[in-house]
Design an enzyme around this catalytic site. Structure first.
Site, PDB file in Angstrom:
ATOM      1  N   SER A   1     -12.594 145.798  -6.662  1.00  0.00           N
ATOM      2  CA  SER A   1     -12.628 144.725  -6.049  1.00  0.00           C
ATOM      3  C   SER A   1     -13.963 143.895  -7.313  1.00  0.00           C
ATOM      4  CB  SER A   1     -12.902 144.811  -4.664  1.00  0.00           C
ATOM      5  OG  SER A   1     -13.876 145.660  -4.811  1.00  0.00           O
TER       6      SER A   1
ATOM      7  N   HIS B   1      -6.670 143.578  -3.393  1.00  0.00           N
ATOM      8  CA  HIS B   1      -6.690 143.072  -3.608  1.00  0.00           C
ATOM      9  C   HIS B   1      -5.116 142.758  -4.637  1.00  0.00           C
ATOM     10  CE1 HIS B   1     -10.607 141.695  -3.347  1.00  0.00           C
ATOM     11  NE2 HIS B   1     -11.074 142.525  -2.861  1.00  0.00           N
TER      12      HIS B   1
ATOM     13  N   LYS C   1      -6.867 138.635   2.884  1.00  0.00           N
ATOM     14  CA  LYS C   1      -7.162 137.504   1.226  1.00  0.00           C
ATOM     15  C   LYS C   1      -5.484 137.172   1.168  1.00  0.00           C
ATOM     16  CE  LYS C   1     -10.383 140.861   0.125  1.00  0.00           C
ATOM     17  NZ  LYS C   1     -11.005 142.450   0.530  1.00  0.00           N
TER      18      LYS C   1
HETATM   19  C1  LIG Z   1     -11.654 142.993   1.464  1.00  0.00           C
HETATM   20  C2  LIG Z   1     -12.146 144.635   1.281  1.00  0.00           C
HETATM   21  C3  LIG Z   1     -11.101 145.583   2.439  1.00  0.00           C
HETATM   22  C4  LIG Z   1     -11.451 144.446   3.669  1.00  0.00           C
HETATM   23  O1  LIG Z   1     -10.336 143.719   4.531  1.00  0.00           O
HETATM   24  P1  LIG Z   1     -10.773 142.657   5.693  1.00  0.00           P
HETATM   25  O2  LIG Z   1      -9.699 142.784   6.214  1.00  0.00           O
HETATM   26  O3  LIG Z   1     -11.928 141.864   4.582  1.00  0.00           O
HETATM   27  O4  LIG Z   1     -12.012 144.014   6.888  1.00  0.00           O
HETATM   28  C5  LIG Z   1     -11.432 146.730   2.696  1.00  0.00           C
HETATM   29  N1  LIG Z   1     -10.846 146.960   0.873  1.00  0.00           N
HETATM   30  C6  LIG Z   1     -11.133 146.093   0.066  1.00  0.00           C
HETATM   31  C7  LIG Z   1     -10.356 147.243  -1.215  1.00  0.00           C
HETATM   32  C8  LIG Z   1     -11.433 145.119  -0.090  1.00  0.00           C
HETATM   33  O5  LIG Z   1     -11.237 144.347  -0.889  1.00  0.00           O
END
Ligand SMILES: *Cc1c(COP(=O)(O)O)cnc(C)c1O
Length: 398
Positions: free
Chosen positions: A184, A212, A243
């Protein structure tokens, strides 16, 4: 005020410490829905750091699906999934997600962080070993910390390091290799093909966090496993609905027994109330839409290529990202904070990312492209970066 004693005064010192390290911030507040242009902290700005990759967070089809579900099912669920909170719509969503991911089954958690914590904690015991990339997401690290398993952290993307860790853990009862699919902070991608080969050679399980990559990589956005052609060879496919899907929640996809075990043992699944049905309905609409409206995914990648080329042509160091995540390197933390501040003054919002999230000299402003950005938006963003970059001497001026 009933602040009767000084017991909580230590917080002031802790906050001051954070401020000195550039690690303190207030929460930025939107006065509009999440989209390409927003009003944030009272200012009209280009939104350049949401994870709303496909523009689904405010899409009319998702809104309509959610409203219908509210009419049919009401708003809340009033119970945890195991007791009385599971509605038909939760099971429908999980079936649909499994079909989309080409797995036997899936299980939805309230958030991605809950999926990582609950799954790792539930599968891995004292006699086991977890092997983890050093740059894995905080929610994976949390999951690992909830276990008593042995841990091996290998250098970022280093397959020799991974193999070494596999050799060192040969006496463990079970081994789990866990990695982000797309990282990320840098937008680079795990060499999942090689990881799976090593896992097969050394008989270890593989779990990939596709937060992502979902909706971004692979055919119809099926994610990194599809991107590498590894369907059926990755044991635990974890992702988020929050996301690219524009909704909320996390999920695990894999074998039927994985779901059967997790519903009975994953604490972050068991001890939390079921998703509102409207969220399930909107997510199902998102999964449909990603398959019947391919233009969003196409536009996301077109925008990604266009913006990255523009930034490189201007002379910015944008790292080695292979995805819409675009780090704009600033140097030290203070420079990154200042870059973000000046961009905001000029009408562009993107947060600085500083040590310890990234190395001390690799502080950056992280840009995320979305399908919703228009060509005008991107041209304006490039002009703003050019002005600010020259002023701050991050790129050559004249
Ligand atoms: C955003 C993210 C999460 C967490 O996801 P949420 O649904 O926002 O709790 C987990 N792992 C990665 C790599 C992320 O970027």
């Amino acid at each position: 005020m009933n602040n009767m004693s000084g017991k909580m005064d230590f917080l002031k010192d802790l906050i001051n410490n954070l401020k000195e390290q550039n690690l303190y911030g207030e929460l930025p507040v939107l006065s509009t829905e999440q989209k390409n242009r927003v009003v944030l902290n009272g200012r009209d700005v280009l939104m350049m750091c949401s994870n709303n990759y496909l523009g689904f967070a405010n899409h009319p089809r998702l809104r309509a699906a959610a409203k219908l579900a509210i009419d049919k099912w009401g708003f809340g669920t009033g119970a945890v999934r195991q007791i009385a909170g599971t509605m038909e719509i939760h099971n429908q969503l999980e079936k649909m997600l499994a079909a989309y991911k080409h797995t036997e089954s899936s299980l939805v958690f309230v958030a991605g962080i809950a999926a990582n914590r609950g799954t790792i904690q539930s599968l891995m015991g004292e006699e086991d070993a977890i092997i983890s990339d050093e740059l894995n997401h905080g929610s994976i690290i949390d999951g690992v910390r909830l276990t008593k398993s042995a841990r091996k952290i290998y250098p970022h993307l280093d397959m020799n390091g991974l193999e070494k860790a596999l050799k060192e853990t040969k006496d463990a009862r079970r081994r789990l290799i866990v990695t982000d699919g797309v990282f990320s902070m840098d937008g680079d991608i795990a060499p999942l093909d090689r990881i799976v080969e090593l896992a097969e050679e050394y008989d270890a399980m593989v779990m990939v966090d596709d937060a992502h990559g979902d909706g971004v990589l692979g055919k119809d956005g099926r994610g990194i496993i599809n991107h590498f052609g590894l369907e059926g060879r990755v044991d635990i496919d974890m992702g988020t609905l929050s996301k690219a899907f524009g909704c909320l929640g996390g999920y695990i996809a894999g074998r039927k027994e994985l779901r059967d075990y997790l519903i009975n043992t994953a604490r972050s699944f068991i001890f939390t109330t079921a998703h509102p049905p409207s969220v399930c309905a909107a997510t199902m609409e998102a999964i449909k839409m990603i398959q019947d409206e391919p233009q969003h995914l196409r536009q996301l990648w077109e925008n990604t290529r266009y913006f990255k080329k523009g930034m490189s042509d201007l002379g910015f160091d944008i790292g080695h990202s292979l995805t819409p995540i675009t780090p704009v390197m600033a140097g030290n933390s203070m420079t990154a904070v200042e870059l973000s501040r000046q961009l905001f003054e000029e009408g562009l919002f993107a947060k600085p990312i500083v040590f310890p999230l990234v190395a001390r000299d690799r502080a950056r402003v992280r840009i995320n492209l979305t399908a919703q950005h228009t060509k005008d938006d991107l041209d304006e963003a490039l002009r703003i970066f050019e002005r600010v970059g020259k002023r701050m001497k991050l790129v050559q001026g004249f």
